[in-house]
Enzyme design. Structure first.
Site, PDB file in Angstrom:
ATOM      1  N   CYS A   1       0.813  -1.223   0.000  1.00  0.00           N
ATOM      2  CA  CYS A   1       0.000   0.000   0.000  1.00  0.00           C
ATOM      3  C   CYS A   1       0.844   1.270   0.000  1.00  0.00           C
ATOM      4  O   CYS A   1       0.550   2.222  -0.740  1.00  0.00           O
ATOM      5  CB  CYS A   1      -0.968  -0.015   1.183  1.00  0.00           C
TER       6      CYS A   1
ATOM      7  N   HIS B   1      -2.993   6.228   4.810  1.00  0.00           N
ATOM      8  CA  HIS B   1      -1.589   6.282   5.217  1.00  0.00           C
ATOM      9  C   HIS B   1      -0.959   7.607   4.777  1.00  0.00           C
ATOM     10  O   HIS B   1      -1.313   8.166   3.730  1.00  0.00           O
ATOM     11  CB  HIS B   1      -0.787   5.156   4.561  1.00  0.00           C
TER      12      HIS B   1
END
Length: 358
Positions: A137, A251
């Site tokens: 990710c 994130h």
């Protein structure tokens, strides 16, 4: 009949493996919202999830137990599973003739398996492989922002610190953060079970396994290796520290980029504003920069805090801050974009307008 290379008909049979997990559920939403052409949808998960119903749009679909024969009639199989499950079942899906897009780490370091971020290296989809790996990710999110810069001004070195949300560790970690936060607010004791340390109002080194010799954890190793692969820079020096922070979703990464030549913040900002998949959020006057609260649920990677690195008097280094929804661009959305590109490559029309630069 499963396709031997890729669909020749416009509406393939789709399987989503791990359909009840956080990434699987996001993948189903992406297929729906992006109008992905589907003749039939098969939802697969562990035996304990068999019989559940999941709504996708106006229809409800049953969840079937995953088995080696699950892929006999499947054209495209999305794997939103852990690496152990992918290693066990992906070969069966490939042997059955399906195109497999795997979101786990199982095959990412296999050089015969394309590792794809469509905005960055879609040209590598020319490979005849029926297995495509979805990146880590953080690597997916950050390379969207790094690629247009690397193409214009070769990067000499990267230094990164990441701020990674609970959902990157799965539904159980999200639940633990919520429960721990409520307990902390009410002054109650809470013993962590999923993550190694108290999570409420706390942050700590990423919970991936630590290499005691190097001092780097497994997440940091993944980001380094996969960023190099995606950017086609196998020897690119990268320093990184990955931190788990107490937020639910999206994130962040603080990145310092040293280029081979002097580059201004204005040049970097201009390149990013014109690049696909990026939203520049860089309002110094209002102190408004990328935030997880605004990036959550969004397809774009948010980039801001674009400035010179004052620690480099040569003028070759730029610092910036990147935030992206790791369940979308870091996982589910990226996988669906790969499938869309494969459809377009073979002349199959979809309802989705892909960015021309992709």
């Amino acid at each position: 009949m499963a396709y031997q290379s890729f669909p020749s008909q416009p509406h393939p049979v789709i399987a989503v493996v791990g359909a009840t997990g956080v990434v699987g559920l996001e993948l189903l939403k992406c297929l729906e919202t992006r109008g992905f052409p589907t003749a039939r949808l098969k939802l697969l998960a562990s035996a304990r999830s068999a019989g559940k119903e999941i709504s996708v749009g106006a229809k409800s679909y049953p969840v079937d137990a995953l088995s080696v024969s699950s892929f006999d009639d499947v054209d495209i199989a999305f794997f939103a599973t852990g690496s152990d499950i992918s290693r066990q079942y992906v070969p069966h899906a490939v042997d059955a003739g399906a195109l497999v897009i795997d979101a786990s780490s199982a095959f990412r370091r296999d050089l015969d398996v394309p590792l794809i971020v469509p905005e960055v290296n879609a040209d590598q989809l020319a490979s005849p492989s029926r297995l495509i790996a979805n990146p880590n990710c953080v690597a997916a999110i950050t390379t969207v922002a790094l690629s247009p810069l690397e193409q214009a001004y070769p990067i000499r070195r990267l230094s990164m610190a990441t701020y990674q949300a609970a959902s990157g560790a799965g539904a159980a970690a999200v639940e633990e953060l919520e429960q721990a936060t409520l307990a902390s607010i009410h002054g109650e004791e809470f013993a962590p079970k999923v993550l190694p340390h108290p999570y409420a109002f706390n942050f700590f080194s990423h919970n991936a396994e630590m290499d005691e010799v190097s001092g780097y954890n497994g997440e940091e190793g993944k980001v380094i290796a996969e960023t190099r692969r995606i950017l086609s820079r196998p020897d690119l020096p990268i320093g990184i520290t990955c931190i788990r922070v107490p937020i639910l979703r999206a994130h962040g990464a603080a990145i310092t980029i040293e280029f081979d030549e002097e580059v201004s913040p204005e040049q970097v900002r201009s390149l990013l504003e014109d690049a696909p998949g990026i939203k520049v959020v860089d309002d110094r006057a209002r102190n408004h920069f990328p935030m997880p609260s605004e990036a959550s649920g969004q397809d774009e990677v948010f980039v801001g805090r674009i400035r010179r690195d004052l620690g480099d008097p040569s003028g070759r280094s730029i610092a910036m801050f990147v935030v992206g929804d790791q369940l979308l661009k870091g996982a589910a959305l990226n996988a669906v974009q790969i499938a869309e590109l494969m459809l377009r490559r073979d002349g199959v029309e979809t309802d989705v307008e892909l960015n021309a630069a992709v």
